[in-house]
Design an enzyme around this catalytic site. Structure first.
Site, PDB file in Angstrom:
ATOM      1  CB  CYS A 247      -9.900 -13.101   6.434  1.00  0.00           C
ATOM      2  SG  CYS A 247     -10.913 -11.778   5.825  1.00  0.00           S
TER       3      CYS A 247
ATOM      4  CB  CYS B 186      -7.667  -6.803   2.642  1.00  0.00           C
ATOM      5  SG  CYS B 186      -9.024  -7.516   1.721  1.00  0.00           S
TER       6      CYS B 186
ATOM      7  CB  CYS C 200     -11.288 -10.937   3.525  1.00  0.00           C
ATOM      8  SG  CYS C 200      -9.582 -10.416   3.412  1.00  0.00           S
TER       9      CYS C 200
END
Length: 163
Positions: free
Chosen positions: A90, A10, A82
């Site tokens: 992302c 993430c 994400c």
């Protein structure tokens, strides 16, 4: 057969990727192992994530927000969590790993009442847990070795699942 190393990636590595790492290791061990990291780590694990994990019966000892630059293992599979559909970018992991995207809304950005914010964390956790439980049913090590394209397809399918 090699034990698969999974990276949940993430941006901040404070909520979703941490939830995924802990849940995955609890459900998949000893067959597979997961770590989490961020492209721009927040430097802390969100207190609500820690509280949720403890409520679910998981240990939170030693958890930290980490950079992908600090990884000590090379991942075989990288799963980004994400929510790119919500305008969140992302990170792109540049290693040779099999990649998949499991977008989940960031509960750290939730607003509203305490119960609404709590519900956002719970929703993110339930989505990730459902996807992880489904992944744990796959012969990941075998597919990595014999049919990486099928593993990639299965992980993409899992990324669209909702509980």
């Amino acid at each position: 057969m090699k034990k698969p190393e999974i990276l949940f990636l993430c941006t901040g590595n404070s909520c979703r990727s941490i939830l995924a790492e802990v849940t995955f290791n609890a459900l998949a061990a000893p067959a597979m192992h997961a770590v989490s990291a961020g492209s721009h780590p927040a430097g802390y694990v969100h207190p609500r994530s820690l509280a949720l994990l403890r409520r679910e019966g998981f240990s939170t000892e030693g958890l930290s927000s980490k950079s992908w630059d600090d990884l000590t293992v090379t991942p075989d599979v990288v799963i980004t969590v994400c929510a790119s559909a919500a305008g969140e970018t992302c990170p792109a992991y540049l290693g040779p790993a099999i990649r998949a995207h499991w977008g989940v809304e960031d509960p750290a950005k939730a607003t509203g009442s305490e119960s609404e914010i709590e519900a956002a964390f719970d929703t993110a956790y339930r989505i990730l847990r459902h996807r992880i439980e489904t992944m744990c049913q796959l012969p990941v090590a075998e597919l990595m070795e014999k049919d990486p394209a099928q593993l990639r397809a299965e992980l993409a399918r899992i990324g669209s699942l909702e509980p």
